[in-house]
Motif scaffolding. Structure first.
Motif, short mmCIF file in Angstrom:
data_model
loop_
_atom_site.label_atom_id
_atom_site.label_comp_id
_atom_site.label_asym_id
_atom_site.label_seq_id
_atom_site.Cartn_x
_atom_site.Cartn_y
_atom_site.Cartn_z
N MET A 64 56.89 45.72 52.44
CA MET A 64 55.45 45.48 52.54
C MET A 64 55.25 43.97 52.47
N ASP A 65 54.50 43.43 53.43
CA ASP A 65 54.27 41.99 53.44
C ASP A 65 53.25 41.54 52.42
N HIS A 66 52.19 42.33 52.23
CA HIS A 66 51.13 41.90 51.32
C HIS A 66 50.37 43.12 50.80
N LEU A 67 50.12 43.14 49.51
CA LEU A 67 49.31 44.18 48.88
C LEU A 67 48.37 43.49 47.91
N GLU A 68 47.10 43.82 48.00
CA GLU A 68 46.11 43.25 47.08
C GLU A 68 45.16 44.35 46.64
N ALA A 69 44.93 44.44 45.35
CA ALA A 69 44.00 45.42 44.79
C ALA A 69 43.07 44.69 43.83
N ARG A 70 41.78 45.03 43.90
CA ARG A 70 40.79 44.41 43.02
C ARG A 70 39.96 45.50 42.34
N ILE A 71 39.64 45.24 41.09
CA ILE A 71 38.67 46.05 40.36
C ILE A 71 37.48 45.14 40.12
N HIS A 72 36.30 45.55 40.62
CA HIS A 72 35.10 44.76 40.44
C HIS A 72 33.90 45.69 40.38
N ASN A 73 33.16 45.63 39.29
CA ASN A 73 31.98 46.47 39.11
C ASN A 73 32.27 47.95 39.34
N GLY A 91 51.22 38.60 41.26
CA GLY A 91 50.21 37.86 40.52
C GLY A 91 49.10 38.76 40.02
N PHE A 92 48.57 38.40 38.86
CA PHE A 92 47.43 39.09 38.27
C PHE A 92 46.45 38.04 37.78
N SER A 93 45.17 38.27 38.01
CA SER A 93 44.16 37.37 37.47
C SER A 93 42.91 38.17 37.16
N GLY A 94 42.13 37.69 36.23
CA GLY A 94 40.88 38.34 35.91
C GLY A 94 40.74 38.66 34.44
N THR A 95 39.76 39.50 34.16
CA THR A 95 39.46 39.89 32.79
C THR A 95 39.53 41.40 32.69
N ILE A 96 40.29 41.88 31.73
CA ILE A 96 40.39 43.31 31.48
C ILE A 96 39.66 43.60 30.18
N ASP A 97 38.71 44.50 30.23
CA ASP A 97 37.98 44.93 29.05
C ASP A 97 38.68 46.17 28.51
N LYS A 98 39.35 46.04 27.38
CA LYS A 98 40.16 47.14 26.86
C LYS A 98 39.33 48.37 26.50
N ASP A 99 38.04 48.16 26.20
CA ASP A 99 37.18 49.28 25.85
C ASP A 99 36.59 49.98 27.08
N LYS A 147 42.33 41.23 39.64
CA LYS A 147 42.98 41.28 40.95
C LYS A 147 44.50 41.32 40.75
N LEU A 148 45.16 42.20 41.48
CA LEU A 148 46.62 42.30 41.51
C LEU A 148 47.06 41.99 42.93
N GLN A 149 48.05 41.11 43.06
CA GLN A 149 48.50 40.69 44.38
C GLN A 149 50.02 40.67 44.41
N ILE A 150 50.59 41.28 45.47
CA ILE A 150 52.04 41.30 45.66
C ILE A 150 52.34 40.79 47.07
N ASP A 151 53.24 39.82 47.18
CA ASP A 151 53.66 39.31 48.47
C ASP A 151 55.13 39.65 48.70
N SER A 152 55.44 40.09 49.90
CA SER A 152 56.81 40.38 50.33
C SER A 152 57.56 41.30 49.38
N LEU A 153 57.12 42.53 49.31
CA LEU A 153 57.77 43.54 48.47
C LEU A 153 58.83 44.27 49.29
N LEU A 154 60.00 44.42 48.72
CA LEU A 154 61.10 45.14 49.36
C LEU A 154 61.70 46.08 48.34
N VAL A 155 61.75 47.38 48.66
CA VAL A 155 62.34 48.38 47.78
C VAL A 155 63.45 49.09 48.55
#
Length: 191
Positions: free
Chosen positions: A178-187, A141-149, A157-165
């Protein structure tokens, strides 16, 4: 007093026109029609392969001010040049959902409310080099606002649940879970 009447009538006319356009879009873009359009467009972007959805739905009124697009049962295959071989599956997904704020497009910005890939499997195979990789996930999942400039100033926010490679290479084997990975960009901070 006359100025307020004019402003009121103009605002009502604009709102009425927008509402009629949204209702017309919703009625014309029935799932059967939208599925046919999306599947045809997907073929143009994948020369030598196929991409197909079983059903595509769009909501513009129920989700105002967002355009929500839901697509079910995605399958992407690529045709091989091997005689008697139909092709390799590159990607399968139970559903793909996308939500975009279409009101913000008027201002020239792109605001992605959310994008989701549910129960996806991605495959890569190279018989010549004996490489096989499979990636599976329950939810991306991805949510939020990306400013291209100014990407670092974005709020997302990027969120991955139950990743298997899993992978097999000429000299080694790879397995990661990996059971859960979450990354956020804020300020300008990555968390």
């Amino acid at each position: 007093m006359k100025a307020w009447k004019f402003i009121w009538k103009t605002a009502a006319a604009v709102l009425g026109t927008v509402l009629v356009l949204l209702v017309t879009f919703q009625v014309l873009m029935r799932p059967a029609v939208l599925t046919r359009i999306v599947n045809r467009a997907a073929q143009e972007f994948l020369p030598g392969g196929t991409a197909a959805f079983s059903r595509v739905k769009a909501h513009v009124i129920k989700s105002f001010p967002y355009l929500n697009v839901e697509a079910d049962d995605l399958a992407v295959t690529y045709r091989q040049e091997i005689p008697g071989h139909e092709g390799d599956t590159l990607l399968t997904a139970h559903s793909v959902n996308f939500s975009l704020n279409y009101v913000s497009l008027i201002n020239g910005s792109v605001n992605i409310h959310s994008a989701e890939l549910m129960r996806a499997r991605i495959f890569y195979s190279d018989e010549e080099d004996s490489v096989k990789v499979r990636l599976g996930m329950r939810h991306l999942g991805f949510s939020g606002t990306i400013d291209k400039d100014d990407i670092p100033a974005s709020n997302a926010k990027l969120q991955i649940d139950s990743l298997l490679v899993r992978g097999r290479f000429p000299g080694d084997t790879l397995g990661v879970r990996m059971d859960h990975l979450e990354a956020r960009i804020h300020n300008r901070n990555l968390k």
